[in-house]
Design an enzyme around this catalytic site. Structure first.
Site, PDB file in Angstrom:
ATOM      1  N   ASN A 189       0.871  -1.172   0.000  1.00  0.00           N
ATOM      2  CA  ASN A 189       0.000   0.000   0.000  1.00  0.00           C
ATOM      3  C   ASN A 189       0.905   1.219   0.000  1.00  0.00           C
ATOM      4  O   ASN A 189       1.439   1.602   1.022  1.00  0.00           O
ATOM      5  CB  ASN A 189      -0.894  -0.020   1.255  1.00  0.00           C
ATOM      6  CG  ASN A 189      -1.746   1.240   1.368  1.00  0.00           C
ATOM      7  OD1 ASN A 189      -1.815   2.044   0.435  1.00  0.00           O
ATOM      8  ND2 ASN A 189      -2.408   1.406   2.505  1.00  0.00           N
TER       9      ASN A 189
ATOM     10  N   LYS B 214       0.157   4.189  -0.403  1.00  0.00           N
ATOM     11  CA  LYS B 214      -0.486   5.408   0.102  1.00  0.00           C
ATOM     12  C   LYS B 214      -0.178   6.572  -0.868  1.00  0.00           C
ATOM     13  O   LYS B 214       0.024   6.334  -2.058  1.00  0.00           O
ATOM     14  CB  LYS B 214      -0.051   5.694   1.535  1.00  0.00           C
ATOM     15  CG  LYS B 214      -0.272   4.457   2.438  1.00  0.00           C
ATOM     16  CD  LYS B 214      -0.198   4.738   3.895  1.00  0.00           C
ATOM     17  CE  LYS B 214      -0.437   3.433   4.669  1.00  0.00           C
ATOM     18  NZ  LYS B 214      -0.423   3.632   6.112  1.00  0.00           N
TER      19      LYS B 214
ATOM     20  N   HIS C 204      -9.718   1.226   4.114  1.00  0.00           N
ATOM     21  CA  HIS C 204      -8.501   1.433   4.910  1.00  0.00           C
ATOM     22  C   HIS C 204      -8.834   2.411   6.047  1.00  0.00           C
ATOM     23  O   HIS C 204      -9.633   3.333   5.861  1.00  0.00           O
ATOM     24  CB  HIS C 204      -7.375   1.980   4.032  1.00  0.00           C
ATOM     25  CG  HIS C 204      -6.041   1.968   4.728  1.00  0.00           C
ATOM     26  ND1 HIS C 204      -5.664   2.944   5.618  1.00  0.00           N
ATOM     27  CD2 HIS C 204      -5.024   1.071   4.695  1.00  0.00           C
ATOM     28  CE1 HIS C 204      -4.457   2.653   6.087  1.00  0.00           C
ATOM     29  NE2 HIS C 204      -4.043   1.520   5.544  1.00  0.00           N
TER      30      HIS C 204
ATOM     31  N   GLU D  32      -6.015  -4.658  10.154  1.00  0.00           N
ATOM     32  CA  GLU D  32      -5.049  -3.602  10.428  1.00  0.00           C
ATOM     33  C   GLU D  32      -5.446  -2.877  11.700  1.00  0.00           C
ATOM     34  O   GLU D  32      -6.287  -1.979  11.671  1.00  0.00           O
ATOM     35  CB  GLU D  32      -5.024  -2.598   9.264  1.00  0.00           C
ATOM     36  CG  GLU D  32      -4.640  -3.197   7.941  1.00  0.00           C
ATOM     37  CD  GLU D  32      -3.945  -2.168   7.056  1.00  0.00           C
ATOM     38  OE1 GLU D  32      -2.870  -2.493   6.559  1.00  0.00           O
ATOM     39  OE2 GLU D  32      -4.459  -1.052   6.892  1.00  0.00           O
TER      40      GLU D  32
ATOM     41  N   GLY E  87       1.284   3.041  10.593  1.00  0.00           N
ATOM     42  CA  GLY E  87       2.148   4.210  10.456  1.00  0.00           C
ATOM     43  C   GLY E  87       2.774   4.641  11.775  1.00  0.00           C
ATOM     44  O   GLY E  87       3.354   5.721  11.862  1.00  0.00           O
TER      45      GLY E  87
HETATM   46  C1  3PY Z   1       0.631   0.308   7.348  1.00  0.00           C
HETATM   47  O1  3PY Z   1       1.340  -0.686   7.465  1.00  0.00           O
HETATM   48  O2  3PY Z   1       0.904   1.390   7.878  1.00  0.00           O
HETATM   49  C2  3PY Z   1      -0.606   0.242   6.556  1.00  0.00           C
HETATM   50  O3  3PY Z   1      -1.507   1.007   6.762  1.00  0.00           O
HETATM   51  C3  3PY Z   1      -0.721  -0.739   5.473  1.00  0.00           C
HETATM   52  O4  3PY Z   1      -1.921  -0.573   4.792  1.00  0.00           O
END
Ligand code: 3PY
Length: 252
Positions: free
Chosen positions: A10, A12, A98, A169, A175
């Site tokens: 991802n 982002k 997400h 998640e 993050g």
């Molecule tokens: C992360 O690992 O920070 C994510 O949000 C992956 O989608």
């Protein structure tokens, strides 16, 4: 298990024409051959789909993914991208729900379920994200929250759910550099597996449940060794070719 794993990056809101080209070429060089037991997806910003479609052409190891998808087929929805548009560029996966979309764009469980439906109706595999906040975990509500989020998608999509990918998640691990322990992650994955089993018993074992939330080259192997962790949705580490390749090899 012999089920094929899935490692999805991802990206982002990161990348540039130059950086994407360097990253994809480094990944292609690092992957001598497509791993037989691990699918790979790159979920990139939409402006780069054309570039990535052409960079990925001719190598079947990596599939293109989107980070979001509209629930609507076309029309007056400024800023959105339809499933059919994504398909024009060979997009095979779309992340839906997400936590950053739920948090910053007010996406509800119902909106996420409708996006998953739009993807499924067009042959795009939705990667449905669920996860609790730190406050919810500390209040002992983790199970309730992830089950409610997944239930919305199951309710709308019925028998099609055998075609989805689920990503757990924990919001407190996104993050932040904090990762769920393999045991914490496995416990939630088992809850999700049981819920899928209840909804689609004959398919539940085959549905990939990814872990996301600061999965990286150092912790991937331990997480992927858990019985119900079938891959990863990788944030920051997916932007660095050596790290992403190491995660792929941990899954292969
Ligand atoms: C992360 O690992 O920070 C994510 O949000 C992956 O989608």
């Amino acid at each position: 298990t012999t089920k094929k794993k899935l490692i999805a990056g991802n990206w982002k809101m990161n990348g540039s024409l130059a950086a994407n080209e360097a990253l994809v070429k480094a990944l292609q060089q690092g992957l001598a051959a497509a791993p037989a037991n691990c699918g790979i997806a790159l979920c990139a910003p939409a402006p780069y789909f054309a570039q990535l479609q052409s960079l990925l052409a001719g190598s079947s190891a990596m599939a293109l993914g989107a980070q979001d998808i509209s629930a609507h087929p076309q029309g007056a929805f400024t800023g959105e991208h339809s499933a059919v548009m994504l398909k024009d560029f060979g997009v095979r996966y779309a992340i839906v729900g997400h936590s950053e979309r739920r948090q910053y764009h007010g996406e509800t469980d119902e909106a996420v379920a409708a996006k998953a439906a739009a993807a499924l109706a067009n042959g795009i595999t939705p990667i449905v994200c669920v996860g609790e906040t730190l406050a919810e975990r500390e209040a002992g509500r983790t199970e309730e929250v992830v089950k409610r989020q997944l239930a919305a998608v199951i309710h709308v999509n019925g028998h099609c759910i055998s075609e989805i990918v689920v990503a757990y998640e924990p919001v407190w691990a996104i993050g932040t550099g904090k990762t769920a322990t393999p045991e914490q992650a496995q416990a939630v994955h088992a809850v999700l597996r049981a819920q899928l089993h209840h909804a689609a018993s004959e398919h539940a074992a085959g549905i990939c449940i990814l872990y996301g939330g600061s999965m990286n080259a150092a912790n991937a192997a331990q997480l992927l060794a858990q019985p119900d962790i079938d891959g990863g949705l990788i944030g920051g580490a997916s932007l660095k070719a050596p790290d992403f390749l190491q995660i792929i090899s941990a899954a292969s």
